[in-house]
Design an enzyme around this catalytic site. Structure first.
Site, PDB file in Angstrom:
ATOM      1  N   ASP A  11      -6.755   7.347  -6.720  1.00 18.83           N
ATOM      2  CA  ASP A  11      -6.351   6.156  -7.458  1.00 18.83           C
ATOM      3  C   ASP A  11      -7.450   5.863  -8.466  1.00 18.83           C
ATOM      4  O   ASP A  11      -8.578   5.524  -8.087  1.00 18.83           O
ATOM      5  CB  ASP A  11      -6.183   4.962  -6.513  1.00 18.83           C
ATOM      6  CG  ASP A  11      -4.965   5.107  -5.617  1.00 18.83           C
ATOM      7  OD1 ASP A  11      -3.971   5.696  -6.063  1.00 18.83           O
ATOM      8  OD2 ASP A  11      -5.018   4.631  -4.468  1.00 18.83           O
ATOM      9  N   ASP A 130       6.774   1.990  -4.330  1.00 18.58           N
ATOM     10  CA  ASP A 130       5.856   1.066  -3.659  1.00 18.58           C
ATOM     11  C   ASP A 130       6.705   0.001  -2.981  1.00 18.58           C
ATOM     12  O   ASP A 130       7.408  -0.765  -3.653  1.00 18.58           O
ATOM     13  CB  ASP A 130       4.908   0.418  -4.661  1.00 18.58           C
ATOM     14  CG  ASP A 130       3.959   1.418  -5.303  1.00 18.58           C
ATOM     15  OD1 ASP A 130       3.744   2.493  -4.710  1.00 18.58           O
ATOM     16  OD2 ASP A 130       3.437   1.132  -6.394  1.00 18.58           O
TER      17      ASP A 130
END
Length: 260
Positions: A11, A130
């Site tokens: 990330d 998500d």
């Protein structure tokens, strides 16, 4: 049973790898190029690179970092963050990505997945989902439901995660990256219900993401969550486990993995 995959996740924010809990409280975890090199040599099956603030900041992905990362690895590389059109996908593939991960743009323009799959092939198109457990579900016998979030987990679309997964596969997604926002970074285990519900609803591989705290959690994601692959971040970035330790554990439980 096909070999199950272990995928380290980078990330990236402002050119650095970060990791938080439940998508917030981000802490520095290192240089993406260096970490990519380490994981490639350590036996990871694939690598996922996500520019996590590109969409929220309304900017393009950091191509220079993607290019330098791709130069260091000899395993498949998936890149996501800020992808909104076919031209960006083409540029990422030219920069060295093998697959692209699309989240917010798929919600804004679902037909983008059709066009991308037709032009580049379903094998290049990963749709990231998500998801957060919907309030009031999963208790007292009420069926569990999850909402789809976009813009780095900042915006609830109101879409049902399972129905959305089905639509994305019907539109041409070749793989789904399913991240539990409830479990993210907590190291208490994956949301097995989320992974399993989606895996049982589609005919493409599901990557489980969010919540790994030990080798047993990864084993459970594969066996109970029916995931084809497990995505990991904190455990690997901070040296709590190695790729080899995870694969040795899975192999000892008769789960096929690729061993170097």
């Amino acid at each position: 049973m096909l070999a199950k995959r272990i995928l380290p996740c980078l990330d990236v924010k402002a050119g650095r790898v970060v990791k938080g809990v439940n998508f917030v409280d981000l802490k520095d975890a290192g240089d993406p190029v260096e970490l990519a090199r380490i994981y490639d040599r350590a036996g990871a099956d694939e690598l996922v690179f996500l520019d996590i603030t590109a969409t929220h900041e309304d900017r393009g992905i950091i191509f220079d970092v993607v290019y330098r990362t791709a130069e260091e690895v000899f395993i498949p590389l998936t890149v996501g963050g800020g992808i909104s059109n076919l031209e960006t996908i083409k540029e990422l593939l030219r920069a060295g990505a093998d697959k692209t991960s699309i989240n917010s743009a798929a919600v804004r323009d679902p037909d983008l997945i059709n066009r991308a799959s037709e032009r580049f092939g379903a094998q290049c198109i990963v749709v990231a989902i998500d998801a957060r457990r919907r309030d009031g579900t999963g208790t007292d016998g009420v069926p569990t439901a999850w909402d789809v979030y976009v813009r780095g987990g900042r915006e609830n679309t109101g879409l049902d995660a399972i129905a959305w997964a089905k639509e994305m596969v019907n539109r041409g997604a070749g793989e789904l990256l399913v991240a539990s926002m409830d479990a993210d970074g907590a190291q208490a285990g994956y949301d097995l219900g989320l992974a399993r519900s989606i895996a049982e609803s589609v005919n493409v591989p599901v990557i489980a993401s969010g919540g790994a705290g030990n080798c047993d959690h990864i084993r459970e994601a594969i066996l109970d969550g029916k995931a084809e692959a497990a995505l990991l971040a904190s455990l690997l970035h901070y040296g709590q486990l190695s790729v080899r330790e995870i694969k040795d554990h899975l192999k000892s439980h008769h789960i096929p993995v690729r061993m170097d």
